[in-house]
Design an enzyme around this catalytic site. Structure first.
Site, PDB file in Angstrom:
ATOM      1  N   HIS A   1     -11.602-192.372 -19.090  1.00 25.55           N
ATOM      2  CA  HIS A   1     -11.084-193.676 -18.647  1.00 25.55           C
ATOM      3  C   HIS A   1     -11.773-194.178 -17.377  1.00 25.55           C
ATOM      4  O   HIS A   1     -11.641-195.342 -17.022  1.00 25.55           O
ATOM      5  CB  HIS A   1      -9.558-193.635 -18.470  1.00 25.55           C
ATOM      6  CG  HIS A   1      -9.070-192.912 -17.248  1.00 25.55           C
ATOM      7  ND1 HIS A   1      -7.792-193.057 -16.776  1.00 25.55           N
ATOM      8  CD2 HIS A   1      -9.682-192.032 -16.411  1.00 25.55           C
ATOM      9  CE1 HIS A   1      -7.630-192.309 -15.695  1.00 25.55           C
ATOM     10  NE2 HIS A   1      -8.765-191.675 -15.458  1.00 25.55           N
TER      11      HIS A   1
ATOM     12  N   ASP B   1     -18.002-179.652 -12.673  1.00 23.15           N
ATOM     13  CA  ASP B   1     -17.853-180.911 -11.939  1.00 23.15           C
ATOM     14  C   ASP B   1     -19.034-181.056 -10.986  1.00 23.15           C
ATOM     15  O   ASP B   1     -19.912-180.193 -10.925  1.00 23.15           O
ATOM     16  CB  ASP B   1     -16.516-180.951 -11.180  1.00 23.15           C
ATOM     17  CG  ASP B   1     -15.947-182.372 -11.073  1.00 23.15           C
ATOM     18  OD1 ASP B   1     -16.715-183.290 -10.700  1.00 23.15           O
ATOM     19  OD2 ASP B   1     -14.754-182.569 -11.351  1.00 23.15           O
TER      20      ASP B   1
END
Length: 353
Positions: A258, A220
């Protein structure tokens, strides 16, 4: 016919009143979470009176039981709590837990409380007020509300960053339980796995815990992994998925795609393709597969999540199967398989060949 028309018109009015104040439900539930009402009842071991609840509320300097009575009345009607009234009409009402309020327990492994506190925080509610502006002139709702995109806001605001990470971590635990219970064969043949956008690493840690042979990488942004705890079998790596993704036999992405436009998703998938073996590699996407006309348990929530993407993401959206197919093919994954799990999300296995 006139009576039917009048009835329909009245129903229409009632519906608009309901939608006008539907925020009241989430605010009442948020109040219950902040006051730890579900935890107080749970710690007692059974239904208790409002006086007992009030006496146990942390940091309550001068509690108002009348306010709580009215809030609990609505939450009982919404079946968040139960109310047991004395049969003889004498004595206090006892309030208990339901299957819904058990998801609000702070100390439960399967709790949605952190996610609820995150989504109903004024920071994350503000972009919803920018929808009409977005329709008129385009742009990003979060940016209109806060002058920067959500990831920049998180990197500059430690309190928001913690709120966001806690929300993501609690949903990771819930979804991972469903994934690990259903997707047994999917992880069995994987020797190394990189969780792209893995936050503080709770999801990949859960996978490695269930499948100790897997070498896990939590990947990340640097400011996110900086606050990540250590997990056995998991290595934290900071970076940017739009630049490059660490090599592994499989790439795992839960609730990542998404957040992004089709063009951005294609870029991410192309980097995934470079990170995995050509013959045996795969990408495991865990996301909503929209069923706009569906009657499934979570189909309605899927449509709400699509609006959530307008509010919080940088051009992201929820996708139907056809929309997923287009993105996957664009990213170099012509073959895919959708696996249903007992959760809001589905598993999409994608292969380069």
């Amino acid at each position: 016919m006139e009576a039917k028309e009048a009835e329909a018109e009245l129903q229409g009015q009632a519906d608009i009143w309901k939608y006008m104040f539907s925020f009241a439900d989430s605010m009442a539930v948020k109040c219950a979470v902040e006051l730890r009402i579900a935890d107080i009842i749970d710690m007692h071991g059974g239904p208790i009176t409002l006086s007992q609840i009030v006496a146990a509320i942390p940091d309550a300097l001068s509690p108002d039981i009348n306010y709580l009575t009215r809030i609990m009345r609505l939450l009982v009607r919404r079946k968040i709590f139960t109310a047991h009234h004395p049969s003889d009409g004498d004595g206090d009402t006892l309030y208990g837990l339901t299957h819904s309020s058990r998801w609000l327990l702070h100390d439960s492994k399967m709790s949605l409380a952190p996610m609820l506190l995150m989504e109903d925080h004024p920071w994350l509610m503000a972009p919803w007020h920018c929808f009409s502006q977005c329709v008129k002139e385009g742009g990003i709702a979060f940016n209109k509300a806060h002058g920067r995109e959500i990831w920049d806001f998180a990197s500059e605001n430690p309190e928001f960053n913690n709120l966001f990470n806690d929300g993501m971590a609690c949903t990771a635990r819930i979804v991972m339980r469903a994934i690990v219970s259903v997707y047994k064969d999917g992880f069995g043949s994987v020797g190394s796995l990189v969780d792209v956008g893995g936050g503080t690493g709770s999801a990949v840690a859960e996978i490695v815990k269930s499948y100790p042979h897997i070498r896990g990488v939590n990947f990340d942004l640097p400011h996110v992994v900086a606050t990540a705890p250590m997990y056995d079998g998991v290595k934290h790596v900071g970076g940017d998925m739009f630049q490059a993704i660490p090599n592994a036999e499989a790439v795992f992405m839960k609730w990542i795609m998404h957040d992004w436009s089709d063009e951005s998703c294609v870029k991410i998938l192309k980097n995934c393709r470079k990170a995995i073996p050509e013959e045996s590699g795969k990408v495991i996407i865990v996301d909503v597969v929209l069923q706009p006309e569906g009657n499934g348990l979570f189909d309605d929530t899927g449509l709400v999540f699509d609006l959530l993407m307008i509010a919080h993401s940088s051009g992201g959206k929820e996708r139907t199967e056809l929309e997923w197919k287009k993105v996957l093919e664009g990213g170099g994954f012509p073959r895919y398989n959708i696996i249903k799990i007992p959760a809001l999300l589905s598993i999409i296995e994608a292969y380069p060949k």
